[in-house]
Design a protein around this motif. Structure first.
Motif, PDB file in Angstrom:
ATOM      1  N   MET A   1      36.070  34.272  36.996  1.00  0.00           N
ATOM      2  CA  MET A   1      35.681  35.594  36.488  1.00  0.00           C
ATOM      3  C   MET A   1      34.799  36.323  37.507  1.00  0.00           C
ATOM      4  O   MET A   1      34.925  37.532  37.696  1.00  0.00           O
ATOM      5  CB  MET A   1      34.951  35.469  35.144  1.00  0.00           C
ATOM      6  CG  MET A   1      35.845  35.008  34.010  1.00  0.00           C
ATOM      7  SD  MET A   1      37.455  35.822  33.934  1.00  0.00           S
ATOM      8  CE  MET A   1      37.043  37.517  33.892  1.00  0.00           C
TER       9      MET A   1
ATOM     10  N   ALA B   1      33.938  30.567  34.887  1.00  0.00           N
ATOM     11  CA  ALA B   1      32.943  31.549  35.321  1.00  0.00           C
ATOM     12  C   ALA B   1      33.146  31.932  36.788  1.00  0.00           C
ATOM     13  O   ALA B   1      33.014  33.109  37.149  1.00  0.00           O
ATOM     14  CB  ALA B   1      31.538  30.997  35.108  1.00  0.00           C
TER      15      ALA B   1
ATOM     16  N   SER C   1      32.530  38.961  30.054  1.00  0.00           N
ATOM     17  CA  SER C   1      31.947  38.679  31.374  1.00  0.00           C
ATOM     18  C   SER C   1      31.475  39.968  32.042  1.00  0.00           C
ATOM     19  O   SER C   1      30.516  39.951  32.810  1.00  0.00           O
ATOM     20  CB  SER C   1      32.980  38.010  32.286  1.00  0.00           C
ATOM     21  OG  SER C   1      33.321  36.751  31.799  1.00  0.00           O
ATOM     22  N   ASN C   2      32.158  41.069  31.749  1.00  0.00           N
ATOM     23  CA  ASN C   2      31.781  42.368  32.306  1.00  0.00           C
ATOM     24  C   ASN C   2      30.769  43.099  31.431  1.00  0.00           C
ATOM     25  O   ASN C   2      30.468  44.263  31.672  1.00  0.00           O
ATOM     26  CB  ASN C   2      33.018  43.248  32.488  1.00  0.00           C
ATOM     27  CG  ASN C   2      33.893  42.772  33.609  1.00  0.00           C
ATOM     28  OD1 ASN C   2      33.413  42.237  34.597  1.00  0.00           O
ATOM     29  ND2 ASN C   2      35.191  42.977  33.463  1.00  0.00           N
TER      30      ASN C   2
ATOM     31  N   SER D   1      37.235  38.100  29.989  1.00  0.00           N
ATOM     32  CA  SER D   1      36.991  39.140  30.991  1.00  0.00           C
ATOM     33  C   SER D   1      36.038  40.220  30.482  1.00  0.00           C
ATOM     34  O   SER D   1      35.090  40.582  31.161  1.00  0.00           O
ATOM     35  CB  SER D   1      38.329  39.760  31.414  1.00  0.00           C
ATOM     36  OG  SER D   1      38.161  40.603  32.518  1.00  0.00           O
TER      37      SER D   1
END
Length: 185
Positions: free
Chosen positions: A21, A18, A156-157, A153
């Protein structure tokens, strides 16, 4: 020093992922391994033949360091920080795989029946690996990224296409292992 040989617990590894990221989001970068294949093809001159490979690969140099780090980290982890590299899997799965001809199930990291150098002498194995590689490559291109890029990714976005892709990856994996895999072995 037995702690060196134990896998990191989720509460250490998860926050570390995390944190990485978070750093990537802060510098407006996206992580994904399949994009590195595109970069490598571009470096080797594929952009002269196919327009997909015509881009500024130098902007992706940072991502190539991720690949190098994964290779070096994997080597260090498997050769210096691991006592037993066999994957711990359910005993029922081991017996199911042994019925399918995978005698190394539960005793090796990868099934030696497919990934040992002797397996390359078997035409069936070579065809399975080649067709599987083509399908994975096509799937990564069609989905706009690989499993690591979308699942780590993209999610996470908070990208909706990544959520759809990850759900598709899981459905495809379940269909493969329950319906297609038994037919192949």
């Amino acid at each position: 020093m037995n702690w060196i040989y134990e896998p990191w617990p989720w509460y250490v590894a998860g926050p570390m992922i995390a944190f990485i990221m978070f750093l990537l989001i802060m510098v407006d970068k996206n992580f994904g391994m399949s994009s590195n294949l595109r970069t490598l093809c571009t470096i080797c001159g594929a952009g002269n033949k196919v327009s997909f490979f015509k881009f500024d690969w130098k902007s992706q140099k940072w991502n190539l360091i991720v690949v190098l780090g994964a290779i070096i980290g994997g080597f260090i982890g498997s050769n210096f920080l691991s006592v037993d590299t066999a994957v711990l899997i359910n005993p029922d799965t081991i017996s199911d795989l042994k019925v399918l001809g995978f005698k190394s199930a539960g005793a090796a990291y990868l099934p030696t029946e497919l990934f040992d150098t002797n397996a390359l002498l078997n035409l069936k194995n070579v065809l399975l690996l080649a067709i599987g590689g083509l399908l994975v490559g096509f799937g990564a291109r069609y989905a706009g990224g690989c499993t690591s890029g979308h699942a780590i990714s993209g999610l996470s976005n908070l990208q909706a296409p990544s959520l759809v892709a990850v759900i598709g990856f899981f459905i495809g994996g379940l269909l493969m292992i329950h319906f297609i895999f038994p037919l192949l072995f």
